[in-house]
Design a protein around this motif. Structure first.
Motif, PDB file in Angstrom:
ATOM      1  N   PRO A   1       1.101  -1.035   0.497  1.00 46.41           N
ATOM      2  CA  PRO A   1      -0.404  -0.029   0.211  1.00 46.41           C
ATOM      3  C   PRO A   1       0.937   1.536  -0.188  1.00 46.41           C
ATOM      4  N   PRO A   2      -0.473   2.327   0.248  1.00 50.04           N
ATOM      5  CA  PRO A   2       0.846   3.770   0.028  1.00 50.04           C
ATOM      6  C   PRO A   2       1.627   3.840   0.992  1.00 50.04           C
ATOM      7  N   THR A   3       1.702   3.647   2.138  1.00 52.94           N
ATOM      8  CA  THR A   3       1.810   3.656   3.708  1.00 52.94           C
ATOM      9  C   THR A   3       3.605   3.337   3.439  1.00 52.94           C
ATOM     10  N   VAL A   4       4.234   2.473   2.510  1.00 58.14           N
ATOM     11  CA  VAL A   4       5.428   2.079   2.348  1.00 58.14           C
ATOM     12  C   VAL A   4       6.525   3.364   1.646  1.00 58.14           C
ATOM     13  N   THR A   5       5.302   4.132   0.983  1.00 54.92           N
ATOM     14  CA  THR A   5       6.008   5.163   0.231  1.00 54.92           C
ATOM     15  C   THR A   5       6.030   6.375   0.735  1.00 54.92           C
ATOM     16  N   MET A   6       5.056   6.620   1.055  1.00 51.54           N
ATOM     17  CA  MET A   6       4.798   7.635   2.485  1.00 51.54           C
ATOM     18  C   MET A   6       5.978   8.014   3.452  1.00 51.54           C
ATOM     19  N   VAL A   7       6.320   6.685   4.449  1.00 53.51           N
ATOM     20  CA  VAL A   7       7.538   7.039   5.324  1.00 53.51           C
ATOM     21  C   VAL A   7       8.917   7.122   4.606  1.00 53.51           C
ATOM     22  N   GLY A   8       8.556   6.520   3.452  1.00 55.31           N
ATOM     23  CA  GLY A   8      10.216   6.192   2.659  1.00 55.31           C
ATOM     24  C   GLY A   8      10.428   7.564   2.458  1.00 55.31           C
ATOM     25  N   THR A   9       9.267   8.551   1.668  1.00 53.97           N
ATOM     26  CA  THR A   9       9.541   9.902   0.915  1.00 53.97           C
ATOM     27  C   THR A   9       9.640  10.230   1.781  1.00 53.97           C
ATOM     28  N   MET A  10       9.474  10.162   3.934  1.00 52.75           N
ATOM     29  CA  MET A  10       9.815  10.930   4.689  1.00 52.75           C
ATOM     30  C   MET A  10      11.357  11.245   5.505  1.00 52.75           C
ATOM     31  N   VAL A  11      11.479   9.946   5.217  1.00 50.90           N
ATOM     32  CA  VAL A  11      12.890  10.093   5.379  1.00 50.90           C
ATOM     33  C   VAL A  11      13.862  10.618   4.818  1.00 50.90           C
ATOM     34  N   ALA A  12      13.573  10.220   3.161  1.00 48.01           N
ATOM     35  CA  ALA A  12      14.411  10.429   2.194  1.00 48.01           C
ATOM     36  C   ALA A  12      14.417  12.120   1.994  1.00 48.01           C
ATOM     37  N   MET A  13      13.417  12.794   2.528  1.00 41.54           N
ATOM     38  CA  MET A  13      13.836  14.380   2.689  1.00 41.54           C
ATOM     39  C   MET A  13      14.267  14.889   3.863  1.00 41.54           C
ATOM     40  N   MET A  14      13.605  14.151   5.002  1.00 43.54           N
ATOM     41  CA  MET A  14      14.332  14.585   5.849  1.00 43.54           C
ATOM     42  C   MET A  14      15.968  14.481   6.293  1.00 43.54           C
ATOM     43  N   GLY A  15      16.251  12.884   5.633  1.00 43.53           N
ATOM     44  CA  GLY A  15      17.157  12.677   5.222  1.00 43.53           C
ATOM     45  C   GLY A  15      18.776  13.356   4.935  1.00 43.53           C
ATOM     46  N   SER A  16      17.758  13.648   4.016  1.00 44.58           N
ATOM     47  CA  SER A  16      19.088  15.072   2.852  1.00 44.58           C
ATOM     48  C   SER A  16      19.492  16.394   3.518  1.00 44.58           C
ATOM     49  N   GLN A  17      18.859  16.311   5.024  1.00 43.19           N
ATOM     50  CA  GLN A  17      18.849  17.573   5.611  1.00 43.19           C
ATOM     51  C   GLN A  17      19.457  18.064   6.393  1.00 43.19           C
ATOM     52  N   LEU A  18      20.008  16.774   7.283  1.00 39.97           N
ATOM     53  CA  LEU A  18      20.307  16.571   8.863  1.00 39.97           C
ATOM     54  C   LEU A  18      21.557  16.317   9.363  1.00 39.97           C
ATOM     55  N   ALA A  19      22.129  15.792   8.222  1.00 37.93           N
ATOM     56  CA  ALA A  19      23.580  16.039   8.323  1.00 37.93           C
ATOM     57  C   ALA A  19      24.340  17.761   8.561  1.00 37.93           C
TER      58      ALA A  19
ATOM     59  N   LEU B   1       8.538  -1.742   4.556  1.00 38.14           N
ATOM     60  CA  LEU B   1       9.111  -0.400   5.578  1.00 38.14           C
ATOM     61  C   LEU B   1      10.958  -0.672   5.969  1.00 38.14           C
ATOM     62  N   ALA B   2      11.708  -2.309   6.201  1.00 34.59           N
ATOM     63  CA  ALA B   2      12.570  -1.750   5.882  1.00 34.59           C
ATOM     64  C   ALA B   2      13.429  -1.781   4.949  1.00 34.59           C
ATOM     65  N   GLY B   3      13.418  -2.266   4.406  1.00 34.33           N
ATOM     66  CA  GLY B   3      13.807  -2.357   3.256  1.00 34.33           C
ATOM     67  C   GLY B   3      13.266  -0.623   2.101  1.00 34.33           C
ATOM     68  N   ALA B   4      12.180   0.044   2.336  1.00 33.76           N
ATOM     69  CA  ALA B   4      11.855   1.869   2.133  1.00 33.76           C
ATOM     70  C   ALA B   4      13.123   2.575   2.844  1.00 33.76           C
ATOM     71  N   MET B   5      12.961   2.835   3.868  1.00 28.07           N
ATOM     72  CA  MET B   5      14.342   2.995   5.188  1.00 28.07           C
ATOM     73  C   MET B   5      15.321   2.759   4.278  1.00 28.07           C
ATOM     74  N   VAL B   6      16.366   1.567   3.895  1.00 30.76           N
ATOM     75  CA  VAL B   6      17.406   1.329   3.177  1.00 30.76           C
ATOM     76  C   VAL B   6      17.175   2.595   2.077  1.00 30.76           C
ATOM     77  N   ILE B   7      16.562   2.679   1.136  1.00 28.97           N
ATOM     78  CA  ILE B   7      16.466   3.063   0.094  1.00 28.97           C
ATOM     79  C   ILE B   7      16.297   4.108   0.305  1.00 28.97           C
ATOM     80  N   ALA B   8      15.276   5.024   1.130  1.00 34.80           N
ATOM     81  CA  ALA B   8      15.896   6.673   1.565  1.00 34.80           C
ATOM     82  C   ALA B   8      16.454   6.757   1.614  1.00 34.80           C
ATOM     83  N   VAL B   9      17.366   6.647   2.143  1.00 34.56           N
ATOM     84  CA  VAL B   9      18.486   6.624   2.964  1.00 34.56           C
ATOM     85  C   VAL B   9      19.451   6.634   2.064  1.00 34.56           C
ATOM     86  N   GLY B  10      19.726   5.547   1.462  1.00 35.26           N
ATOM     87  CA  GLY B  10      20.368   5.592   0.020  1.00 35.26           C
ATOM     88  C   GLY B  10      20.296   7.396  -1.430  1.00 35.26           C
ATOM     89  N   ILE B  11      19.186   7.142  -0.998  1.00 34.64           N
ATOM     90  CA  ILE B  11      18.595   8.220  -2.048  1.00 34.64           C
ATOM     91  C   ILE B  11      18.864   9.999  -1.424  1.00 34.64           C
TER      92      ILE B  11
END
Length: 705
Positions: A54-72, A156-166
């Motif tokens: 479902p879209p939930t996985v996409t939404m969670v991964g998208t938010m992590v990718a967006m935040m991950g590009s800013q935090l360091a 979700l676990a896979g989405a987290m890895v992909i999101a941080v990679g993005i």
């Protein structure tokens, strides 16, 4: 009307836009956020469809990718890359934990509280701890927000890895920092800051009197100059000593112009015609510096000559001579600034330090991160309980508000200010969201574009105002719910309610649980400024010799600037309406700021080398006394005992009397007379600070030349 037209000049507005983002850092932040979110949404949505998720996985991964590009925000690029790569660990752990715990409501609430405590506690480990804690909190929150299910844990676990990679790819490959361009752009922005200051000054000489509003304008310009100079200083090293020296001279010259213009209005001695000529001289100076135009420089000198020749009393002649010297010095300093600069090496491209990092908290004995972790957790639990009573489905909006208003704060004033910004941004964002969602409803393509536009502007404007970020993300939420088919006005009004609950919980806890007073933070920062004043006086005057290394003196001067910047940041909650309720803290801020401005104009003690031996020794003794006075004041701030300082005016006057005629007549940055003048100002400011520490005045001391 004339003033409004003056401020809305297109060239002036463009200069303001350029200096608002000198190294394009805000633009990169916005682009990284939008691009990370877009790539993650595109890649994860296609994978989710292929896997039947479902879209939930996409939404969670998208938010992590967006935040991950800013935090360091580590100071070194290599550390930034490592921090971004490590984000996958707390992101994965929290997303899975949030999904598992949410299946049992009470367990989910307890796990959320523990996550909040840990996410705040790890801030003690610096920028990396802050980044890992933030991504951990938001991953847990997103799992709740998007109602992740147990069956989705592997996805979700896979989405987290992909999101941080993005996020890593966008941050360091697609939209990287460009150190070879940063210095050139930042120096260019500094020159434009001089343009802006001169343009802002142009209409002031013709004002009938110096009002509080005009004083605030002058202070803003002084702060603008200091911030622009420090932006360059944060980039360069001792290998750019000539550039550092030229920038320092140019900044001081511009400050002298500010003070001279203020003096013209204060005294009112110049005739209306002379003031009109002075206005034209300021405009011509701006053109001469901006375009390196010899004709404009000649015109400036002609107008200044007319000011000097205008009929008037002795006070008017003094004012005319002062502004003539100040503008001439400014033009000469601008001409000495080199056009080309050696580029920065990649390892020099450091991220800005966290200026709002909490200071020590001696009263409770707790580390700041521990104190704040307790505050945030208690506030979040209260917000959780009250928010749940209002809405069993959306209570986490109250919790996220209670959490984020403590981020990068160090006093209760900071927290209250951030809580207000959160509420204001949410209310305005809901209103904008209602309009935007209604306008784009039913147009899926426009809705998607609107979402990423909101992401861009949210991160582009966050450094200007936290309220702006909240505004754009609340607007985004409206469009997102419309895209998901869940949009109702009632849902947005509920967001306002939950946000107000979280803000109120955070504000109350900041006031009653381990409160850290803003005035205490101001006093701590002021002590650090006074320590830097002491060190600079010793370096620039007491120990000054012809062999003194200029770079060392510049380092000492810039430490002084940085400490003043920290003081202004600590006092920011009191620079608005609250200043009327904190006269002592406000007076301390004003007086210490004036002290720093006076110390910086000592020109690194160059006038000392142009004096005879007798005057030089007297000034060394005077500076040593002033340094001791600064040390005494640093110890006395906020204490009950009345500080005792010994004025150095007698020594300074004796040194002035012993100057040879040719020494007293010398002008320029190495003028002994200039050094004597500013040491007198330092003496006056320290005496004033000591005399009013116990009983602050009812009327704030104006910014005088």
């Amino acid at each position: 009307m004339r003033h409004l037209q003056h401020r809305l000049n297109p060239t002036h507005l463009w200069d303001l836009f350029v200096i608002s983002d000198p190294d394009l850092g805000r633009l990169r932040k916005g682009l990284r956020a939008a691009l990370s979110a877009g790539l993650a949404a595109l890649i994860l949505s296609r994978l989710a469809r292929l896997l039947g998720e479902p879209p939930t996985v996409t939404m969670v991964g998208t938010m992590v990718a967006m935040m991950g590009s800013q935090l360091a925000t580590d100071p070194e690029p290599r550390e930034q890359r490592l921090t971004t790569a490590l984000l996958v660990v707390p992101a994965l752990t929290s997303a899975v934990l949030g999904t598992l715990a949410a299946q049992i409501p009470l367990l989910g609430a307890a796990a959320f509280a523990v996550t909040i405590f840990v996410s705040t506690f790890v801030r003690r480990f610096g920028p990396r701890g802050l980044a890992l804690g933030m991504i951990g909190f938001f991953s847990f929150f997103n799992a709740l927000f998007f109602h992740a299910q147990l069956s989705q844990v592997p996805a979700l676990a896979g989405a987290m890895v992909i999101a941080v990679g993005i996020a890593y790819t966008v941050r360091f490959v697609l939209v990287p920092d460009r150190p070879d361009h940063v210095l050139r752009r930042t120096v260019r922005a500094f020159r434009k800051t001089i343009d802006v200051v001169l343009w802002e000054l142009a209409d002031i000489p013709e004002q009938p009197r110096m009002t509080c509003a005009l004083l605030r304008r002058l202070l803003r310009q002084a702060d603008r100059l200091s911030d622009a100079a420090l932006a360059v200083e944060d980039l360069v090293s001792r290998g750019h000593s000539d550039l550092r020296q030229r920038l320092f001279e140019l900044e001081l010259a511009a400050n002298r112009v500010l003070r001279s213009v203020q003096q013209v209005v204060d005294s009112g001695a110049l005739s209306p015609g002379a003031r009109a000529d002075l206005r034209q001289a300021l405009v011509s100076a701006r053109v001469a510096i901006r375009d390196r135009d010899p004709a404009a420089a000649q015109a400036m000198r002609a107008y200044l000559d007319r000011v000097l020749e205008a009929p008037g009393d002795e006070r008017g002649r003094v004012d005319a001579q002062r502004i003539h010297r100040a503008l001439t010095d400014l033009l000469e300093a601008a001409e000495r600034l080199p056009r080309e600069h050696a580029p920065l090496a990649p390892e020099q491209a450091a991220a800005p330090t966290d200026k709002a990092a909490p200071g020590p908290l001696a009263r409770t004995g707790l580390h700041p991160s521990t104190r704040q972790a307790i505050q945030v957790t208690v506030a979040s639990v209260i917000a959780m309980a009250v928010g749940y009573a209002v809405s069993a489905e959306r209570w986490y909006w109250a919790v996220i508000t209670a959490f984020v208003i403590f981020t990068r704060t160090r006093s209760r004033g900071d927290t209250l200010q951030r809580a207000w910004a959160r509420v204001l941004g949410t209310v305005l964002g809901v209103l904008a969201g209602l309009l935007l969602a209604g306008a784009v409803s039913g147009h899926a393509g426009i809705e998607l574009v609107s979402i990423f536009v909101c992401v861009f502007f949210g991160f582009y404007l966050i450094q200007i105002s936290y309220a702006w970020m909240v505004f754009w993300f609340t607007t985004l939420l409206s469009v997102l719910y419309g895209l998901l088919g869940r949009f109702t006005p009632e849902l947005l009004w509920l967001r306002i309610e939950e946000t107000m609950i979280g803000a109120a919980a955070g504000a109350i806890i900041a006031l009653i649980l381990f409160p850290e007073r803003t005035t205490a933070q101001i006093q701590t920062s002021a002590r650090q400024v006074l320590d830097a004043v002491c060190e600079y006086l010793e370096e620039a005057v007491v120990k000054r010799t012809p062999e003194t290394e200029p770079a060392r003196l510049l380092d000492s001067a810039r430490v002084l600037d940085a400490r003043l910047r920290d003081l202004r940041a600590a006092a920011q909650p009191l620079t608005g309406g609250l200043r009327h309720f904190t006269p002592r803290a406000t007076h301390t801020l004003r007086t210490v700021s004036e002290l720093v401005l006076s110390v910086r104009h000592l020109e690194m003690g160059r006038g000392l080398m142009e004096m005879n031996d007798a005057s030089r020794e007297l000034l060394r003794e005077a500076a040593e006394r002033l340094a001791n006075n600064a040390r005494v004041m640093a110890s006395a701030l906020g204490q009950e005992a009345t500080p005792h300082v010994e004025p150095a005016s007698t020594l300074i006057q004796e040194a002035r009397h012993r100057l040879a005629p040719e020494e007293a007549a010398r002008r320029g940055t190495a003028s002994p007379f200039r050094l004597l003048h500013w040491l007198t100002r330092v003496d006056d400011m320290l005496t004033q600070l000591a005399s009013t520490e116990r009983q602050p005045p009812r009327v704030l001391v104006p910014w005088r030349a």
